[in-house]
Scaffold this motif. Structure first.
Motif, mmCIF file in Angstrom:
data_model
loop_
_atom_site.group_PDB
_atom_site.id
_atom_site.type_symbol
_atom_site.label_atom_id
_atom_site.label_comp_id
_atom_site.label_asym_id
_atom_site.label_seq_id
_atom_site.Cartn_x
_atom_site.Cartn_y
_atom_site.Cartn_z
ATOM 1 N N ASP A 135 0.870 -1.182 0.000
ATOM 2 C CA ASP A 135 0.000 0.000 0.000
ATOM 3 C C ASP A 135 0.913 1.241 0.000
ATOM 4 O OD1 ASP A 135 -1.556 2.157 0.526
ATOM 5 O OD2 ASP A 135 -2.648 1.253 2.219
ATOM 6 N N ARG A 136 1.086 1.815 -1.180
ATOM 7 C CA ARG A 136 2.071 2.903 -1.337
ATOM 8 C C ARG A 136 1.793 4.076 -0.394
ATOM 9 N NH1 ARG A 136 3.045 -1.050 -4.216
ATOM 10 N NH2 ARG A 136 3.891 -0.936 -6.324
ATOM 11 N N THR A 137 0.526 4.281 -0.060
ATOM 12 C CA THR A 137 0.220 5.446 0.774
ATOM 13 C C THR A 137 0.881 5.336 2.155
ATOM 14 O OG1 THR A 137 -1.813 4.474 1.645
ATOM 15 C CG2 THR A 137 -2.017 5.822 -0.352
ATOM 16 N N LEU A 138 1.181 4.091 2.587
ATOM 17 C CA LEU A 138 1.810 3.916 3.897
ATOM 18 C C LEU A 138 3.248 4.434 3.916
ATOM 19 C CD1 LEU A 138 0.515 0.381 4.974
ATOM 20 C CD2 LEU A 138 -0.391 2.639 5.575
ATOM 21 N N ALA A 139 3.829 4.647 2.728
ATOM 22 C CA ALA A 139 5.195 5.203 2.671
ATOM 23 C C ALA A 139 5.187 6.710 2.883
ATOM 24 C CB ALA A 139 5.845 4.874 1.324
ATOM 25 N N GLY A 140 4.016 7.307 2.782
ATOM 26 C CA GLY A 140 3.917 8.765 2.815
ATOM 27 C C GLY A 140 4.592 9.432 4.004
ATOM 28 N N PRO A 141 4.249 9.025 5.254
ATOM 29 C CA PRO A 141 4.838 9.706 6.409
ATOM 30 C C PRO A 141 6.367 9.631 6.444
ATOM 31 C CG PRO A 141 2.924 8.415 7.079
ATOM 32 C CD PRO A 141 3.179 8.076 5.637
ATOM 33 N N LEU A 142 6.930 8.473 6.082
ATOM 34 C CA LEU A 142 8.394 8.328 6.058
ATOM 35 C C LEU A 142 9.000 9.299 5.041
ATOM 36 C CD1 LEU A 142 10.798 6.284 7.043
ATOM 37 C CD2 LEU A 142 10.611 5.468 4.691
ATOM 38 N N LEU A 143 8.378 9.349 3.856
ATOM 39 C CA LEU A 143 8.886 10.238 2.801
ATOM 40 C C LEU A 143 8.782 11.695 3.235
ATOM 41 C CD1 LEU A 143 7.284 8.420 -0.280
ATOM 42 C CD2 LEU A 143 9.693 8.354 0.411
ATOM 43 N N ASP A 144 7.677 12.036 3.863
ATOM 44 C CA ASP A 144 7.496 13.427 4.317
ATOM 45 C C ASP A 144 8.560 13.808 5.348
ATOM 46 O OD1 ASP A 144 5.332 13.649 2.679
ATOM 47 O OD2 ASP A 144 3.837 13.324 4.273
ATOM 48 N N ARG A 145 8.825 12.877 6.282
ATOM 49 C CA ARG A 145 9.852 13.165 7.306
ATOM 50 C C ARG A 145 11.213 13.374 6.664
ATOM 51 N NH1 ARG A 145 7.395 8.601 10.118
ATOM 52 N NH2 ARG A 145 5.702 9.600 11.234
ATOM 53 N N ALA A 146 11.519 12.571 5.668
ATOM 54 C CA ALA A 146 12.831 12.690 5.011
ATOM 55 C C ALA A 146 12.940 14.016 4.259
ATOM 56 C CB ALA A 146 13.044 11.513 4.060
ATOM 57 N N VAL A 147 11.875 14.383 3.556
ATOM 58 C CA VAL A 147 11.898 15.647 2.806
ATOM 59 C C VAL A 147 12.059 16.806 3.783
ATOM 60 C CG1 VAL A 147 10.505 17.200 1.370
ATOM 61 C CG2 VAL A 147 10.583 14.754 0.845
ATOM 62 N N ASP A 178 18.345 -4.792 19.644
ATOM 63 C CA ASP A 178 17.427 -3.905 20.364
ATOM 64 C C ASP A 178 16.478 -3.298 19.335
ATOM 65 O OD1 ASP A 178 16.304 -1.627 21.558
ATOM 66 O OD2 ASP A 178 18.036 -1.376 22.886
ATOM 67 N N PRO A 179 15.156 -3.334 19.567
ATOM 68 C CA PRO A 179 14.220 -2.762 18.581
ATOM 69 C C PRO A 179 14.518 -1.282 18.284
ATOM 70 C CG PRO A 179 13.028 -3.918 20.323
ATOM 71 C CD PRO A 179 14.475 -3.938 20.711
ATOM 72 N N ALA A 180 15.181 -0.597 19.228
ATOM 73 C CA ALA A 180 15.483 0.826 19.029
ATOM 74 C C ALA A 180 16.626 1.039 18.031
ATOM 75 C CB ALA A 180 15.846 1.476 20.356
ATOM 76 N N TRP A 181 17.228 -0.062 17.534
ATOM 77 C CA TRP A 181 18.325 0.061 16.575
ATOM 78 C C TRP A 181 17.831 0.143 15.136
ATOM 79 C CZ3 TRP A 181 21.631 -4.577 18.744
ATOM 80 C CH2 TRP A 181 22.240 -4.178 19.946
ATOM 81 N N THR A 182 16.526 0.024 14.945
ATOM 82 C CA THR A 182 16.052 -0.071 13.558
ATOM 83 C C THR A 182 14.688 0.581 13.367
ATOM 84 O OG1 THR A 182 15.660 -1.612 11.719
ATOM 85 C CG2 THR A 182 15.067 -2.397 13.910
ATOM 86 N N ARG A 183 14.455 1.103 12.174
ATOM 87 C CA ARG A 183 13.151 1.597 11.726
ATOM 88 C C ARG A 183 12.564 2.676 12.647
ATOM 89 N NH1 ARG A 183 11.287 -1.272 7.591
ATOM 90 N NH2 ARG A 183 9.059 -1.182 7.978
ATOM 91 N N VAL A 184 13.427 3.528 13.209
ATOM 92 C CA VAL A 184 12.922 4.556 14.130
ATOM 93 C C VAL A 184 12.225 5.707 13.393
ATOM 94 C CG1 VAL A 184 14.665 4.063 15.887
ATOM 95 C CG2 VAL A 184 15.098 5.863 14.206
ATOM 96 N N ASN A 185 12.361 5.748 12.065
ATOM 97 C CA ASN A 185 11.750 6.852 11.335
ATOM 98 C C ASN A 185 10.343 6.518 10.824
ATOM 99 O OD1 ASN A 185 13.899 9.004 11.279
ATOM 100 N ND2 ASN A 185 15.068 7.218 10.588
ATOM 101 N N PHE A 186 9.880 5.306 11.133
ATOM 102 C CA PHE A 186 8.493 4.955 10.823
ATOM 103 C C PHE A 186 7.628 5.321 12.025
ATOM 104 C CE2 PHE A 186 10.917 2.238 8.024
ATOM 105 C CZ PHE A 186 10.178 2.239 6.852
ATOM 106 N N GLY A 187 6.385 5.583 11.773
ATOM 107 C CA GLY A 187 5.467 5.867 12.884
ATOM 108 C C GLY A 187 5.204 4.604 13.685
ATOM 109 N N PRO A 188 4.702 4.749 14.950
ATOM 110 C CA PRO A 188 4.391 3.572 15.762
ATOM 111 C C PRO A 188 3.332 2.711 15.075
ATOM 112 C CG PRO A 188 3.714 5.635 16.871
ATOM 113 C CD PRO A 188 4.396 6.018 15.598
ATOM 114 N N GLY A 189 3.536 1.398 15.157
ATOM 115 C CA GLY A 189 2.547 0.465 14.598
ATOM 116 C C GLY A 189 2.565 0.358 13.083
ATOM 117 N N HIS A 190 3.510 1.018 12.431
ATOM 118 C CA HIS A 190 3.541 1.002 10.963
ATOM 119 C C HIS A 190 3.544 -0.419 10.413
ATOM 120 C CE1 HIS A 190 5.635 0.692 7.083
ATOM 121 N NE2 HIS A 190 4.977 1.793 6.771
ATOM 122 N N ASP A 191 4.411 -1.259 11.016
ATOM 123 C CA ASP A 191 4.600 -2.590 10.435
ATOM 124 C C ASP A 191 3.432 -3.538 10.705
ATOM 125 O OD1 ASP A 191 6.955 -1.593 9.576
ATOM 126 O OD2 ASP A 191 8.208 -2.601 11.054
#
Ligand code: FNR
Length: 351
Positions: A135-147, A178-191
């Motif tokens: 679902d491409r729309t789920l990438a939106g928040p990550l992309l926005d944060r990066a921009v 440690d879960p804090a070592w990865t994917r910290v730029n996704f919102g909570p519950g993203h996966d």
């Protein structure tokens, strides 16, 4: 200049191995399948034979390149790798500080364990690497944060419709990570959201979509064929990145050293072409430039250097640049563009 010979770079993996836990070392070093592609990567650069120039003034050598309109002081940069905080507590921020000081580009994995804001605060030129979800729309928040944090490009990794199976012991890293070592730029519950799994239906339209969505140049990473490279360029890619993902996806993939000339020939000068895989020395950098790359990216050696934090990565940048300049001088090349004449079979005309 700097480090004695290539010995510091050559000795990096062995020194790092002593400072990494077994699961971490296996995670970093592994290839998929029987590790055929991972094992051949470095040797493939060593099979190419150069035709050096002589009687050229190499007093002033300028190894810098323009990548997507910005100057990189080195013709090589840092490839995206995950779990940098497992290697050193400062993780991506240490890599970013050293890469900023070296004036090179850092590609930040979407699985990074440091926030985009912390990485950007180092002043590094950084590009975001992404995998797109079903679902491409789920990438939106990550992309926005990066921009928002100032990413200068988006790198779409296209060689991972599924994550290739590893040797069972290599999965042990996830038991100790440690879960804090990865994917910290996704919102909570993203996966946990339906549609967050990697897309199986990526197509050229995704390149166009990413460019529109972010307003950034799109680099397509994981291309090994000229025909695919053309499709990327026709779909609006600013650059094509020849990569086997470090031999971690389709085993028995052609070495990037062997794939690069076809990709460059197919793309011509319509887009930039990058390469990674098994680049360990300045001679490898020179060979990759000669085979058609505008820039070279490096994965595992940066992790090996990161064992010593920012200082280790700084030393890696300096040592590889020293070796690259030495190789350029020996080949009679003052600039990376001059290197295109060193492999006559694959020579491409510059405009
Ligand atoms: C990677 N690579 C990778 N690529 C990507 O697009 N996103 C990612 O998150 C990662 N993560 C990652 C972790 C580790 C531990 C390794 C070793 C590699 C692949 C990486 O960007 C690059 O393509 C290869 O590492 C290049 O090969 P060398 O330089 O490691 O031989």
């Amino acid at each position: 200049m700097g480090d004695p010979g290539g010995s510091w770079l050559a000795g990096l993996p062995a020194r790092a191995a002593g400072s990494m836990s077994t699961p971490l070392r296996e995670y970093v070093e592994h290839g998929s399948g029987a590790s055929v592609t991972a094992g051949e990567a470095t040797q493939a650069w060593g099979r190419l034979r150069l035709h050096p120039h002589v009687l050229r003034d190499v007093t002033d050598v300028d190894p810098s390149v323009a990548l997507l309109g910005r100057t990189s002081r080195a013709p090589f940069g840092v490839a995206p790798t995950s779990l940098q905080k497992a290697v050193h507590p400062d993780g991506e921020v240490a890599t970013a500080r050293a890469t900023a000081a070296a004036g090179a580009v850092m590609v930040v994995s979407s699985n990074a364990g440091s926030t985009f804001a912390d990485i950007a605060a180092t002043g590094v030129t950084w590009w975001l690497q992404v995998y797109l979800p079903s679902d491409r729309t789920l990438a939106g928040p990550l992309l926005d944060r990066a921009v928002e944090a100032g990413a200068a490009a988006v790198v779409l990794t296209v060689d991972t419709p599924v994550v290739a199976t590893w040797h069972p012991t290599q999965a042990l890293i996830w038991d100790v990570a440690d879960p804090a070592w990865t994917r910290v730029n996704f919102g909570p519950g993203h996966d946990d959201q339906p549609g967050s799994e990697k897309a199986l239906d990526l197509g050229p339209h995704d390149i166009d979509w990413l460019r529109d969505r972010t307003g950034l140049p799109v680099v397509v990473k994981g291309v090994l064929r000229g025909d695919d490279a053309r499709r990327c360029v026709q779909a609006g890619a600013a650059a094509v990145w020849v990569s086997t993902h470090g031999g971690r996806q389709l085993d028995r993939s052609v070495s990037t050293a062997d794939a690069l000339p076809d990709v460059r020939a197919a793309v011509g000068e319509e887009a930039e072409v990058y390469v990674d895989g098994g680049v360990r020395s300045g001679l490898d950098v020179l060979t990759a430039l000669a085979a058609g790359a505008d820039a070279v990216f490096v994965g595992r050696p940066v992790l090996h250097a990161l064992v010593d934090g920012e200082a280790g990565v700084a030393r890696w940048h300096a040592a590889l640049l020293d070796e690259t300049v030495e190789a350029m001088r020996l080949a009679g090349c003052r600039t990376p563009a001059d290197t295109r004449e060193l492999l006559p079979d694959t020579r491409q005309e510059r405009p």
